[in-house]
Scaffold this motif. Structure first.
Motif, mmCIF file in Angstrom:
data_model
loop_
_atom_site.group_PDB
_atom_site.id
_atom_site.type_symbol
_atom_site.label_atom_id
_atom_site.label_comp_id
_atom_site.label_asym_id
_atom_site.label_seq_id
_atom_site.Cartn_x
_atom_site.Cartn_y
_atom_site.Cartn_z
ATOM 1 N N HIS A 69 0.824 -1.217 0.000
ATOM 2 C CA HIS A 69 0.000 0.000 0.000
ATOM 3 C C HIS A 69 0.853 1.261 0.000
ATOM 4 O O HIS A 69 0.472 2.289 -0.564
ATOM 5 C CB HIS A 69 -0.906 -0.026 1.239
ATOM 6 N N ASP A 70 2.039 1.201 0.622
ATOM 7 C CA ASP A 70 2.851 2.407 0.776
ATOM 8 C C ASP A 70 3.861 2.588 -0.350
ATOM 9 O O ASP A 70 4.222 3.716 -0.688
ATOM 10 C CB ASP A 70 3.605 2.364 2.120
ATOM 11 N N ASP A 71 4.337 1.481 -0.904
ATOM 12 C CA ASP A 71 5.358 1.551 -1.948
ATOM 13 C C ASP A 71 5.102 0.420 -2.944
ATOM 14 O O ASP A 71 5.542 -0.716 -2.735
ATOM 15 C CB ASP A 71 6.755 1.400 -1.320
ATOM 16 N N PRO A 72 4.401 0.710 -4.033
ATOM 17 C CA PRO A 72 3.994 -0.345 -4.965
ATOM 18 C C PRO A 72 5.160 -1.134 -5.543
ATOM 19 O O PRO A 72 4.978 -2.266 -6.000
ATOM 20 C CB PRO A 72 3.267 0.421 -6.078
ATOM 21 N N SER A 73 6.369 -0.575 -5.491
ATOM 22 C CA SER A 73 7.506 -1.286 -6.081
ATOM 23 C C SER A 73 8.157 -2.252 -5.084
ATOM 24 O O SER A 73 9.032 -3.031 -5.444
ATOM 25 C CB SER A 73 8.552 -0.292 -6.586
ATOM 26 N N ALA A 74 7.738 -2.209 -3.816
ATOM 27 C CA ALA A 74 8.363 -3.054 -2.786
ATOM 28 C C ALA A 74 7.470 -4.247 -2.459
ATOM 29 O O ALA A 74 6.254 -4.200 -2.651
ATOM 30 C CB ALA A 74 8.605 -2.218 -1.526
ATOM 31 N N GLU A 75 8.090 -5.298 -1.936
ATOM 32 C CA GLU A 75 7.330 -6.462 -1.469
ATOM 33 C C GLU A 75 6.458 -6.046 -0.280
ATOM 34 O O GLU A 75 6.928 -5.324 0.606
ATOM 35 C CB GLU A 75 8.290 -7.558 -0.998
ATOM 36 N N PRO A 76 5.211 -6.487 -0.224
ATOM 37 C CA PRO A 76 4.378 -6.122 0.928
ATOM 38 C C PRO A 76 4.778 -6.872 2.196
ATOM 39 O O PRO A 76 5.271 -8.000 2.131
ATOM 40 C CB PRO A 76 2.970 -6.519 0.483
ATOM 41 N N THR A 77 4.557 -6.217 3.340
ATOM 42 C CA THR A 77 4.713 -6.865 4.640
ATOM 43 C C THR A 77 3.352 -6.798 5.341
ATOM 44 O O THR A 77 2.416 -6.150 4.851
ATOM 45 C CB THR A 77 5.747 -6.126 5.510
ATOM 46 N N SER A 78 3.275 -7.415 6.514
ATOM 47 C CA SER A 78 2.005 -7.406 7.243
ATOM 48 C C SER A 78 1.501 -5.981 7.509
ATOM 49 O O SER A 78 0.310 -5.720 7.511
ATOM 50 C CB SER A 78 2.175 -8.165 8.564
ATOM 51 N N GLU A 79 2.435 -5.039 7.719
ATOM 52 C CA GLU A 79 2.054 -3.667 8.081
ATOM 53 C C GLU A 79 1.495 -2.876 6.901
ATOM 54 O O GLU A 79 0.680 -1.972 7.072
ATOM 55 C CB GLU A 79 3.262 -2.892 8.646
ATOM 56 N N ASN A 80 1.948 -3.198 5.684
ATOM 57 C CA ASN A 80 1.560 -2.337 4.552
ATOM 58 C C ASN A 80 0.852 -3.097 3.430
ATOM 59 O O ASN A 80 0.598 -2.527 2.370
ATOM 60 C CB ASN A 80 2.803 -1.632 3.986
ATOM 61 N N ARG A 81 0.520 -4.371 3.680
ATOM 62 C CA ARG A 81 -0.095 -5.161 2.600
ATOM 63 C C ARG A 81 -1.528 -4.692 2.333
ATOM 64 O O ARG A 81 -2.328 -4.537 3.266
ATOM 65 C CB ARG A 81 -0.095 -6.637 2.987
ATOM 66 N N GLY A 82 -1.823 -4.445 1.065
ATOM 67 C CA GLY A 82 -3.186 -4.129 0.654
ATOM 68 C C GLY A 82 -3.693 -5.223 -0.261
ATOM 69 O O GLY A 82 -2.909 -5.946 -0.888
ATOM 70 N N VAL A 83 -5.017 -5.336 -0.338
ATOM 71 C CA VAL A 83 -5.602 -6.345 -1.230
ATOM 72 C C VAL A 83 -6.838 -5.746 -1.891
ATOM 73 O O VAL A 83 -7.588 -5.000 -1.265
ATOM 74 C CB VAL A 83 -5.954 -7.644 -0.465
#
Ligand SMILES: C[S@@+](CC[C@H](N)C(=O)[O-])C[C@H]1O[C@@H](n2cnc3c(N)ncnc32)[C@H](O)[C@@H]1O
Length: 214
Positions: A187-201
């Motif tokens: 959610h915060d940086d579309p170019s990075a792998e998501p983590t639990s804190e920033n994962r969007g779906v």
């Protein structure tokens, strides 16, 4: 029970303040629009719950959908409504200001996490009520590893939280919706792998009232 529920807090002004803070950034990198395009959806009628100023509905209007309805708790966002062709009104997700009407597509993007836990099932029921029997539903929100309650930092003294969990699962749990498409992203940086804190779906579901029962 004591004090207002947090839906009242957002209706009383925090929805307006969110809009003022974010209005210039609305529409950036939008997964609901991408899922509509990727799945070649051409809905005749669309309802967006938590539509802000209707910017996403206005984008959908360009593809020719004749009935575009939006509801948001923020009167500032609704009165700034971006297009005269939209039917926008102020209202709450748990008691939508919509009479008996079905929509080919309903969108709820980053709204459920704001809703008080005492009204979340009503909001989900109201959403379901408005999806046509074979209609589509797009639900976008955060997707942490497990349900997570985060203090809402803009209102540190008000016991307001965001509640992050897999909201699409509320619709698939009874086998009255099936997942058609889903995108997981940071959610915060579309170019990075998501983590639990920033994962969007963003999940595209199709309503099928008994078709999944065997
Ligand atoms: C994070 S913003 C997302 C806006 C928009 N859905 C988007 O994707 O750009 C959440 C929106 O939901 C609205 N909202 C929050 N609680 C609501 C409620 N209980 N009923 C209706 N709208 C609500 C807010 O005013 C705000 O416009």
């Amino acid at each position: 029970m004591s004090g207002p529920i947090q839906d009242d807090v957002f209706a009383a002004g925090e929805g307006d303040r969110w809009y003022e803070r974010n209005r210039d950034a609305l529409g950036h990198d939008d997964w609901p629009l991408r899922l509509i395009e990727r799945n070649a959806l051409h809905p005749e009628s669309v309802l967006e719950i938590g539509c802000a100023n209707g910017w996403r509905l206005a984008a959908i209007a360009e593809s020719g959908a004749p009935r575009l309805v939006g509801v948001d708790v923020s009167s500032a966002a609704i009165s700034a409504g971006v297009s005269q062709t939209l039917d926008l009104s102020v209202g709450r997700a748990d008691r939508l200001p919509i009479e008996e009407e079905f929509f080919d597509l309903v969108i709820v993007n980053y709204v459920f996490h704001w809703i008080d836990r005492s009204t979340i099932l009503a909001a989900i029921s109201e959403t379901d009520r408005c999806v046509a029997p074979d209609g589509y539903l797009i639900v976008g929100d955060f997707l942490p590893d497990r349900p997570t309650k985060v203090p809402y930092h803009h209102l540190p003294d008000d016991s307001v939280f965001t509640f992050k969990t897999d909201y699409a699962a509320a619709f698939t749990a009874l086998s009255t919706y099936e997942v058609i498409d889903r995108e997981i992203y940071n959610h915060d940086d579309p170019s990075a792998e998501p983590t639990s804190e920033n994962r969007g779906v963003c999940t595209l579901l199709r309503k099928t009232l008994s078709g999944l029962y065997r």
